[in-house]
Design an enzyme around this catalytic site. Structure first.
Site, short mmCIF file in Angstrom:
data_model
loop_
_atom_site.label_atom_id
_atom_site.label_comp_id
_atom_site.label_asym_id
_atom_site.label_seq_id
_atom_site.Cartn_x
_atom_site.Cartn_y
_atom_site.Cartn_z
N HIS A 168 7.46 6.59 1.16
CA HIS A 168 7.72 5.45 2.03
C HIS A 168 9.21 5.08 2.04
O HIS A 168 9.87 5.13 3.07
CB HIS A 168 6.92 4.23 1.54
CG HIS A 168 5.44 4.42 1.46
ND1 HIS A 168 4.63 4.61 2.56
CD2 HIS A 168 4.62 4.44 0.38
CE1 HIS A 168 3.37 4.72 2.17
NE2 HIS A 168 3.32 4.64 0.86
O1 RIB Z 1 3.62 0.02 1.44
C1 RIB Z 1 4.58 0.81 0.77
C2 RIB Z 1 5.65 -0.05 0.19
O2 RIB Z 1 5.09 -0.93 -0.79
C3 RIB Z 1 6.72 0.76 -0.56
O3 RIB Z 1 7.96 0.12 -0.44
C4 RIB Z 1 6.25 0.71 -1.99
O4 RIB Z 1 7.33 0.83 -2.93
C5 RIB Z 1 5.68 -0.67 -2.06
O5 RIB Z 1 6.74 -1.57 -2.27
#
Ligand code: RIB
Ligand code: CA
Length: 316
Positions: free
Chosen positions: A241
């Protein structure tokens, strides 16, 4: 900006395995001037994400000034994600103890200091809840036009990952997200529409393990840990992500990007935290976000591995 000039950025996150890998990429790719690092509550409490931030920076030799961010979401009970990142927020391999201390100021005052001191506009790279970004915009409206853009990991135009409607970072602090998306500052949004396609697979873990340098030795173990949760949910790899929000700044060509006017739902029993695009321009407002929709996964992984490889080269 000349071709080889480094992009001035602030890293703001809740490490968190994918935040940590995003910071590894930012430091290893050699294309950024990292002016400051700040923590935010999210994956774990602000205490734990702050400690993790300092440990990650120590591991990768990133000694930009660090300061703790806001200790609580603007208007929502703090929510954490121990099932995904563990009790420490960065479970897995042992990490070095911090070799430098936080600045004795708040995260948003550190942002104000480095933004004032930077001759160019600064890009904010937020990979956690948007509490710090919103608080900064409210505390320092006079510095808003010194921000080049906000490249954030958060949201999902079609679905959520923490509720059916909401992605975790936005859901933790939807009021902050609303302030940011309505601020007028240009936004690059790496939502789960793209980040769930940014999979790093077990075969890639082995490529990283084979690099055999002090950072790659940790990263492949982070990936193994992070993948365990996602494997139980049927993923073919670990979704990267947060690295998407960094990589798009230096390799936009590997992403498919569409501009939308995006609204943030801050109330409701089922849709709180949703990021809602005006797909058909019904509202008539100009777009407020460039949304990443797809990517060239293989090239994404190659760029990530190249950056990790750099930590085994002399002088890193
Ligand atoms: O949904 C994914 C996000 O939520 C990413 O930034 C992960 O590190 C959590 O913070
Ligand atoms: Ca994060």
């Amino acid at each position: 900006m000349t071709q080889n000039k480094k992009i001035p950025i602030i890293l703001d996150g809740d490490p968190g395995h994918d935040d940590a890998i995003a910071w590894v990429f930012a430091q290893g790719c050699g294309l950024f001037d990292i002016l400051a690092v700040t923590s935010v509550g999210g994956n774990q409490t602000i205490e734990k994400t702050s400690y993790n931030s300092l440990r990650v920076c120590t591991l990768i030799g990133l000694h930009a000034p660090f300061a703790r961010g806001c200790y609580h979401p603007l208007n929502t009970e703090q929510m954490n994600a121990p099932t995904v990142h563990g009790e420490s927020g960065l479970d897995g391999p042992a990490l070095p103890e911090p070799d430098f201390a936080p600045e004795p100021i708040s995260g948003i005052e550190l942002w104000a200091r480095v933004i004032r001191d930077c001759p160019e506009k600064v890009t904010i790279v937020s990979t956690g809840p948007l509490t710090n970004t919103a608080a900064f915009l409210m505390a320092h409206p006079e510095l808003k036009d010194r921000i080049e853009r906000i490249s954030l990991m958060g949201g999902g135009l079609l679905f959520g990952n923490w509720t059916p409607a909401a992605e975790f970072n936005i859901l933790v602090d939807p009021e902050a997200a609303k302030i940011v998306f309505e601020s007028g500052v240009p936004i690059l949004m790496a939502g789960i529409d793209v980040t769930e396609k940014a999979l790093i697979k077990p075969a890639d873990f082995e490529r990283i393990r084979a690099l055999n340098n002090p950072v790659s030795d940790i990263v492949w173990q982070w990936l193994e840990f992070f993948y365990q949760f996602h494997k139980t949910m049927g993923y073919e790899g670990a979704p990267m992500h947060d690295p998407c929000a960094v990589m798009v700044l230096v390799h936009p060509e590997i992403f498919t990007i569409r501009d939308f006017y995006v609204q943030i739902e801050t109330c409701g029993d089922y849709c709180k935290g949703a990021t809602i695009p005006d797909w058909n321009g019904i509202l008539g407002f100009p777009p407020n976000a460039s949304c990443l929709m797809d990517l060239d996964r293989e090239t994404f992984v190659d760029y990530l591995i190249d950056a990790i490889k750099a930590f085994g080269e002399v002088g890193k």
